[in-house]
Design an enzyme around this catalytic site. Sequence first.
Site, short mmCIF file in Angstrom:
data_model
loop_
_atom_site.label_atom_id
_atom_site.label_comp_id
_atom_site.label_asym_id
_atom_site.label_seq_id
_atom_site.Cartn_x
_atom_site.Cartn_y
_atom_site.Cartn_z
N HIS A 55 0.89 -1.10 0.03
CA HIS A 55 0.22 0.11 -0.10
C HIS A 55 0.90 1.34 0.13
O HIS A 55 2.01 0.97 0.56
CB HIS A 55 -0.85 0.00 1.25
CG HIS A 55 -1.65 -1.17 1.59
ND1 HIS A 55 -1.42 -2.26 2.25
CD2 HIS A 55 -3.06 -1.20 1.24
CE1 HIS A 55 -2.25 -3.02 2.11
NE2 HIS A 55 -3.35 -2.41 1.50
N ASP A 58 2.36 1.81 3.30
CA ASP A 58 3.39 0.78 3.95
C ASP A 58 4.66 1.42 3.60
O ASP A 58 5.58 0.89 4.37
CB ASP A 58 3.23 -0.64 3.22
CG ASP A 58 1.70 -1.10 3.37
OD1 ASP A 58 1.08 -0.78 4.46
OD2 ASP A 58 1.53 -2.04 2.54
N MET A 89 2.55 -5.72 -7.67
CA MET A 89 1.29 -5.10 -7.36
C MET A 89 1.39 -4.00 -6.55
O MET A 89 2.19 -4.15 -5.58
CB MET A 89 0.47 -6.24 -6.91
CG MET A 89 -1.07 -5.79 -6.51
SD MET A 89 -1.09 -5.34 -4.64
CE MET A 89 -1.67 -6.70 -3.89
N GLU A 182 -10.93 -6.33 -5.22
CA GLU A 182 -10.92 -7.29 -4.01
C GLU A 182 -12.11 -7.27 -3.37
O GLU A 182 -12.25 -6.11 -2.69
CB GLU A 182 -9.64 -7.25 -3.39
CG GLU A 182 -9.60 -8.02 -2.02
CD GLU A 182 -8.25 -8.09 -1.42
OE1 GLU A 182 -7.22 -7.32 -1.95
OE2 GLU A 182 -8.19 -8.61 -0.34
N LYS A 184 -14.87 -8.42 -0.23
CA LYS A 184 -14.71 -8.94 1.19
C LYS A 184 -16.27 -8.57 1.75
O LYS A 184 -16.65 -7.33 1.57
CB LYS A 184 -13.77 -8.16 2.07
CG LYS A 184 -13.58 -8.56 3.33
CD LYS A 184 -12.49 -8.11 4.16
CE LYS A 184 -12.09 -8.68 5.49
NZ LYS A 184 -11.03 -8.13 6.22
N GLU A 218 -9.72 -13.48 -2.55
CA GLU A 218 -8.80 -13.79 -1.51
C GLU A 218 -9.80 -15.14 -0.78
O GLU A 218 -10.90 -15.04 -0.41
CB GLU A 218 -8.94 -12.57 -0.50
CG GLU A 218 -8.16 -13.21 0.82
CD GLU A 218 -7.77 -11.81 1.79
OE1 GLU A 218 -7.22 -11.01 1.20
OE2 GLU A 218 -7.80 -12.23 2.96
N HIS A 221 -11.79 -14.07 2.36
CA HIS A 221 -12.92 -13.50 2.07
C HIS A 221 -14.22 -14.16 1.48
O HIS A 221 -15.32 -14.13 2.21
CB HIS A 221 -12.59 -12.20 1.14
CG HIS A 221 -11.74 -11.28 1.66
ND1 HIS A 221 -11.26 -10.23 1.23
CD2 HIS A 221 -11.03 -11.20 2.95
CE1 HIS A 221 -10.26 -9.49 1.74
NE2 HIS A 221 -10.18 -10.10 3.02
N ASP A 246 -5.29 -13.60 -3.82
CA ASP A 246 -4.69 -13.47 -2.42
C ASP A 246 -4.98 -14.51 -1.81
O ASP A 246 -6.05 -15.26 -1.39
CB ASP A 246 -5.59 -12.31 -1.77
CG ASP A 246 -5.12 -10.77 -1.84
OD1 ASP A 246 -4.14 -10.77 -2.66
OD2 ASP A 246 -5.56 -9.90 -1.16
N ASP A 256 -11.90 -11.99 10.06
CA ASP A 256 -10.69 -12.30 9.33
C ASP A 256 -9.40 -12.74 9.97
O ASP A 256 -8.70 -12.18 10.45
CB ASP A 256 -10.50 -10.86 8.59
CG ASP A 256 -9.69 -10.63 7.69
OD1 ASP A 256 -9.34 -11.72 6.80
OD2 ASP A 256 -9.14 -9.38 7.14
N ASP A 258 -6.83 -14.54 8.48
CA ASP A 258 -5.51 -14.32 7.57
C ASP A 258 -4.51 -15.23 8.06
O ASP A 258 -3.37 -14.99 8.27
CB ASP A 258 -5.01 -12.95 7.86
CG ASP A 258 -5.44 -11.86 7.05
OD1 ASP A 258 -6.14 -12.07 5.99
OD2 ASP A 258 -5.85 -10.64 7.28
N ASP A 288 -1.85 -12.92 1.33
CA ASP A 288 -2.25 -11.88 2.20
C ASP A 288 -2.49 -12.61 3.40
O ASP A 288 -3.72 -12.74 3.61
CB ASP A 288 -3.24 -11.12 1.41
CG ASP A 288 -3.85 -9.91 2.00
OD1 ASP A 288 -3.06 -9.49 2.78
OD2 ASP A 288 -4.80 -9.46 1.82
C1 GCO Z 1 -7.87 -7.23 4.48
C2 GCO Z 1 -7.50 -7.11 3.00
C3 GCO Z 1 -6.27 -6.46 2.37
C4 GCO Z 1 -5.95 -6.21 1.13
C5 GCO Z 1 -4.95 -5.25 0.83
C6 GCO Z 1 -4.66 -5.12 -0.44
O1 GCO Z 1 -8.73 -8.24 4.42
O2 GCO Z 1 -7.25 -6.64 5.13
O3 GCO Z 1 -7.41 -8.49 2.43
O4 GCO Z 1 -5.22 -7.06 3.19
O5 GCO Z 1 -6.06 -7.16 0.51
O6 GCO Z 1 -5.39 -4.09 1.48
O7 GCO Z 1 -5.59 -4.39 -1.25
MN MN Z 2 -6.55 -9.02 0.58
MN MN Z 3 -8.08 -9.98 3.79
#
Ligand code: GCO
Ligand code: MN
Ligand code: MN
Length: 388
Positions: A55, A58, A89, A182, A184, A218, A221, A246, A256, A258, A288
């Site tokens: 990002h 970041d 990306m 993307e 979610k 993702e 998601h 992702d 979430d 991850d 991700d």
């Molecule tokens: C989340 C998202 C993020 C995006 C990221 C890139 O659930 O926080 O998956 O990690 O993927 O902001 O766009």
């Molecule tokens: Mn993501």
């Molecule tokens: Mn995510």
Amino acid sequence: MSSYDPKPEDRFTFGLWTVGNTGRDPFGVEVRKALTPVQIVHLLAEVGAWGVNLHDNDLVPIDATPAERDRIVADFKRALADTGLVVPMATTNLFGDPAFKDGAFTANDPQVRAYALHKTLRAIDLGVELGAKVYVFWGGREGTETDSSKSPAEALKHFREALNFLCEYTRDQGYDLKFALEAKPNEPRSNIYLPTTGAMLGFIETLDYPEMVGVNPEVAHEHMAGLNFTHAVAQAWDAGKLFHIDLNDQLFGRYDQDFRFGAEMIKQAFYLVKFLEDVGYNGSRHFDAHAYRTEGAEGVKDFARGCMRTYLILKEKAARFNQDPDIQALLQAIHADDGLLGWLAGGYSRDKAQRLKGWDFDRGALGRRDLRYEKLDQLTIELLLGVR
Ligand code: GCO
Ligand code: MN
Ligand code: MN
């Protein structure tokens, strides 16, 4: 070197925010030291990743001066050159700052919407400067807690206008850049607009330049929404829209999580890898995800290595599945075709419709067929469990 060591052609990438995650959550503070972007690039090179995504913030803090920005970007580029890592990306942080508490492109306040565009224009420039070919849009705050606050139809109009503007900008600059949306379903907003990959695919067709825009599905998601991720990916692939992916893992019905790729739902992860490899997807395989909060510096490397290793193990399992004589014999029987209806191929004709209406089907026999999917699934499980 084992065959599970990552290679550049595997196109494994991580975000600065993934291995850089400090373990902060809504209930607790950081458990790991924050790493600088340069340190993260070196960490990723050490574990064998191909690329690093980011990002805007970041890398460059939101309040950096132009001089600070240039210095940070120069240091980062040097780290990339030293390690050979690429930046395939880039994306914009349109969720962290309080200005975006009611959304970015879909916020009610026109100033916020314009600020989101301003920030994204600059972040696109940064991404392109670093070599990115895919630009991700994840609208974490594009949604509502209460639908009394805005019309979802208005919000989609605003989102469409923003994407059209940004597509025009990208064309105008002559950038070689595609957009990937993307989806979610929730978190951090209670309801996020366009909550699934399927919803995104429908929306893309309403844009001025749909050919520039695809999706970034993702795992977590679609799992949060209780959906079959591989089916979503297949739909995106079929539409020519799988621009990015992702990878992580996640139980259904949770926040979430991850988790490391393949950490939870190994069978789903297998079918996903098999799909990507069978169709010849050649985009980034982006993780991700982040390490458990229990981990320190070494644990973060274990996490990153684990994501890639599991992918490669599943890739090998997919190749085995495709070569396994018992599995293939079952599949052959399942897909057997006596050719009797071959004349139906090639689409509609009036004659075909007439002939089909008069066709005499043995419905009873169709229903009596023993499909042997139990055996096929058990063989798949045994393959995954390592006894075949
Ligand atoms: C989340 C998202 C993020 C995006 C990221 C890139 O659930 O926080 O998956 O990690 O993927 O902001 O766009
Ligand atoms: Mn993501
Ligand atoms: Mn995510």
